[in-house]
Design an enzyme around this catalytic site. Structure first.
Site, PDB file in Angstrom:
ATOM      1  CB  SER A  38      -4.856   8.317  -0.691  1.00 48.15           C
ATOM      2  OG  SER A  38      -5.470   8.665  -1.681  1.00 48.15           O
ATOM      3  CB  SER A  87      -0.632   9.732   1.914  1.00 47.68           C
ATOM      4  OG  SER A  87       0.693  10.666   1.467  1.00 47.68           O
ATOM      5  CE1 TYR A  88       0.397   3.051  -3.443  1.00 48.55           C
ATOM      6  CE2 TYR A  88       0.105   4.711  -5.133  1.00 48.55           C
ATOM      7  CZ  TYR A  88       0.444   3.502  -4.907  1.00 48.55           C
ATOM      8  OH  TYR A  88       0.764   2.509  -5.771  1.00 48.55           O
ATOM      9  N   PRO A  89       2.830   6.745  -1.553  1.00 46.33           N
ATOM     10  CG  PRO A  89       4.517   5.035  -1.394  1.00 46.33           C
ATOM     11  CD  PRO A  89       3.087   5.239  -1.155  1.00 46.33           C
TER      12      PRO A  89
END
EC number: 5.6.2.1
Length: 828
Positions: A149, A360-362
């Site tokens: 993530s 983190s993963y958007p």
């Protein structure tokens, strides 16, 4: 034996960062077949193997694309409805061939493939595209999926220790959605583009499309489209509902009718004991407003009869609030509203921050952190930041940390968006996005802000008025999060039963105001609530309708539809379709979700969805004239076949459809000018003969002669050389009333009960001719030469007359050639 492992990320920047983490920045770099996608080599212990030879490379998004097979690609190759069933294939496009060659070369040397694509449905689909290319190059190898993530050491290390198999159901769901979008989009795009060629859907200084003026602004012309009249007017199952939200708001504006209203207010000034100052207080009418002046005035007079006010209620309550963790949609909405950064730009900046290992993963729908997340460690990363470092330190050192609230959404894939590392040296919008994400995360981990709300209600002659004061008792998260407003509004202390005489009582006239154009935040909310697109695609759909010139942002950062956007939505609404409504797309998204969960198969969803849209296409084709009704409000008709036509006679002959006058036009070709009739009301065009003098046909009484079949005014075409004439109906000439005939069709071919239709008479003459020929042949057989000569003479005369004037219904092709041969001064 040393294991060789090929690792593939979704983007070059991600490959570079992950390789740097795994190799401790000691990887050696080399070139691939694509100059943008390099390879990093290093040693690493993984999958219980020591000193594995790791190679890390990347693709650039999707490696493959789907399209119909070659024979259906030319627009003239088929009826658009055939695209619903045309064979499709998924292939590597030419611009991705270098990536394919790199993967093929590297997998042949590898024992294991690890897929490091983004951890969402789209990434899962790309993983299977990479897998397919590799399997075509090498039959046997192990393959795994890495889930992460954030591109930070802790997450990458965890991913290496928890490798799994890729999720094929998610990939199939994406393939299904892509095929649906391709078939529907291609069919309707060709359908509407080809038909709408009849309009000039361009803008220039000489020909501005007509505009409609709403209550508070002008609808935008399609003026940014620098097309040459050959632009594609695209349809997309997601872009159309997105456009629909914009147009729906626009129609609310243009249909809005302002109304006058009246409202009462009471003004009182009172000493505030805490400040020692006189504070004005305006009490608002509990009825809010009345649209009847007489009723409002009577109540106003009633209050003036005895102006003493009595405090009937004083209520005080505390309100507490802090935000929940951040999702993709909330990030896009906040960035648009508070930072004035578009959703598509927001995602570009967020992607950059993610690949740099800063957030983190958007792309996530989750607004709750899982138990066990090291939130204090993440806060500690921010302690050195010059802007909020001191606040972050207080959270973890002074026991001010509060575990974040849980929202209502969890995609079970990624945590809420949060900072993963401290950032320095950022600037511009990139810094704004990072600052917002970090401050939002710190706010989630902070104490609530506390407000005291006091509402005082008074009574004057039975009419109630109230006012609310607000005071911040505790800043809480607002100390680090300036994006929420602090609305301090002080009012003095009142006691229940207290009486006073107000300074004044006002009766004020107001006028209702039209709604504003839709903002990007409102548009995202509407799309999210109606399941149009996903958190990963909504920004793209919004950008698409701007790129297509269907909408544009005004100076207030609101979306205003263009003439083209309004006309398209209005056309389909006239047909009775809900293409611009969210229902159809929401049903597709729901079915795609069911494929991911294993509740439906790809074939089930394709069959039901494609059949539904195929029926809608057929209905649209039957109601295609609805385009004319909508588009002629904003656009002038285009000249047929792209030619430049000049008007010879502006009101020439009567149209049988609208009963208006049609224009007689000619193009600029000096050798053989093309002539047409054009109805500006119906947007219909009719080809005319290239040669001959054309005039309106009238009766002996001077009344226009109309075709009894279609009611269009009949025209006379005269050969100036031999002064012979024939008649045509412009409608029948271009669309013969009987399908056995080909165009051009003329009155002398027609068999209808009309004095101009001579087809029946010529049929009789032909039958007589055939009978005479039969008699002649019989007489020849009997050697009867005396009776043969007059028959021969009559036959020759009849044949000549036949060739000059008519072609029979039974022998149209041959006789029409005879007619052309004898009337060689005309080209029909």
């Amino acid at each position: 034996m040393t294991k060789r492992i090929l690792n593939v990320a979704e983007k070059p920047s991600a490959a570079k960062e992950i390789a740097a983490i795994l190799s401790n920045k000691r990887a050696t770099v080399r070139e691939g077949f694509s100059k943008y996608n390099k390879l990093w080599d290093f040693k690493y212990n993984i999958l219980n193997f020591n000193d594995c030879e790791m190679t890390f490379t990347s693709v650039t998004g999707h490696l493959m694309e789907i399209d119909v097979v070659e024979q259906f690609k030319p627009w003239a190759s088929c009826d658009p409805i055939q695209l619903f069933d045309a064979p499709i294939r998924k292939t590597v496009p030419s611009d991705k061939e270098p990536l394919k060659k790199t993967l093929e070369r590297e997998i042949k040397k590898a024992d294991i493939l690890i897929l490091w694509l983004d951890c969402d449905r789209e990434g899962e689909n790309i993983a299977f595209e990479v897998l397919e290319v590799c399997k075509n190059a090498k039959k046997k190898f192990e393959f795994y999926r890495a889930h992460f993530s954030a591109i930070i050491p802790r997450e990458i290390d965890r991913a290496c220790k928890n490798l799994a198999k890729p999720n094929e159901k998610d990939s199939i769901a994406v393939d299904t959605r892509m095929e649906i979008d391709l078939r529907i989009g291609a069919a309707f795009t060709r359908f509407q583009t080809l038909y709408l060629k009849k309009f000039k859907i361009i803008s220039n200084s000489d020909n501005q499309p007509k505009t409609t003026t709403p209550a508070n602004g002008n609808i935008l012309n399609n003026s940014n489209n620098n097309s040459s009249g050959k632009e594609i007017i695209s349809y997309g199952p997601c872009q159309f509902p997105t456009l629909g939200f914009v147009v729906e708001r626009y129609f609310r504006i243009v249909n809005f009718k302002p109304e006058d209203f009246w409202h009462l207010s009471v003004v009182h000034e009172k000493m505030d004991t805490s400040s020692g100052k006189m504070i004005p207080v305006t009490f608002s009418w509990c009825r809010n407003r009345l649209f009847d002046y007489t009723a409002a005035f009577i109540l106003y007079e009633k209050c003036l009869d005895n102006t003493e006010a009595t405090v009937v209620d004083v209520t005080s309550k505390e309100s507490r609030y802090r935000p929940v963790p951040l999702t993709t949609i909330e990030l896009q909405k906040a960035a648009s509203k508070k930072l004035r950064i578009s959703s598509v730009q927001t995602m570009q900046y967020a992607e950059e921050l993610y690949t740099k290992g800063l957030i983190s993963y958007p792309r996530t729908e989750t607004d709750s952190f899982q138990a066990g997340t090291d939130l204090k460690g993440l806060i500690g990363n921010q302690a050195s930041n010059p802007e909020w470092g001191a606040y972050a330190s207080r959270l973890i050192n002074n026991n001010q940390f509060v575990y974040p609230k849980s929202g209502k959404n969890n995609d079970n894939s990624h945590p809420p968006i949060h900072p993963t590392s401290s950032a320095t040296g950022l600037s511009g919008n990139l810094k704004k996005i990072y600052d917002f994400i970090t401050r939002r995360f710190l706010a989630c981990c902070s104490e609530e802000s506390v407000f005291a709300n006091t509402t005082v209600t008074i009574d004057i002659q039975g009419e109630r008025f109230s006012e609310t004061g607000t005071m911040v008792l505790k800043l809480g998260y607002l100390e680090v999060y300036p994006f929420d407003k602090r609305n301090d509004k002080l009012i003095p202390t009142y006691q229940k039963g207290e009486r006073f005489t107000p300074k004044r009582i006002d009766l004020t006239k107001g006028t209702t105001v039209a709604p504003h154009y839709i903002t990007e935040a409102e548009l995202l909310t509407a799309m999210d609530n109606n399941k149009i697109g996903t958190d990963a695609t909504m920004a793209t759909h919004i950008q698409t309708i701007q790129d297509r010139f269907y909408v544009k942002k005004n100076e207030s950062n609101q979306f205003v539809p263009s003439n083209l956007g309004v006309s398209l939505v209005a056309s389909y609404e006239l047909m009775g379709f809900e293409f611009s409504k969210p229902n159809l797309r929401a049903a597709i998204e729901a079915d795609v979700d069911k494929i991911s969960r294993g509740q439906k198969t790809k074939q089930e969803v394709l069959l039901s969805t494609i059949e539904k849209y195929k029926q809608l296409y057929q209905l649209a084709n039957q109601n295609i004239n609805c385009f004319d009704r909508s588009f002629r409000e904003y656009y002038e008709p285009a000249d047929p076949k792209g030619g430049e036509f000049r008007v010879l006679v502006s009101q020439f002959s009567r149209c049988g459809k609208c009963n208006g006058k049609m224009q007689y036009k000619s193009d600029q070709n000096p050798e053989a000018p093309k002539r047409i009739l054009f109805c500006p009301q119906c947007i219909d065009t009719f080809d005319l003969p290239k040669n001959g003098d054309i005039s309106q046909l009238v009766t002996s009484m001077g009344v226009p002669q109309n075709c009894p079949i279609c009611q269009y005014q009949v025209l006379s075409v005269r050969n100036p050389i031999n002064d012979k004439s024939y008649t045509i109906c412009p409608k029948c000439r271009n669309s013969p009333p009987d399908p056995i005939h080909k165009k051009p069709f003329h009155c002398f071919q027609c068999t209808f009960n009309c004095n101009l239709a001579t087809g029946n008479k010529q049929q009789q003459q032909q039958q007589q001719q055939q009978q005479q020929q039969t008699n002649y042949n019989r007489n020849n057989n009997n050697n009867n030469t005396n009776s043969a000569r007059p028959i021969t003479t009559r036959t020759t005369r009849t044949t000549t007359q036949h060739r000059t004037f008519t072609a029979s219904n039974n022998n149209f092709n041959n006789n029409n050639r005879n007619s052309d041969r004898n009337n060689n001064n005309f080209i029909f």
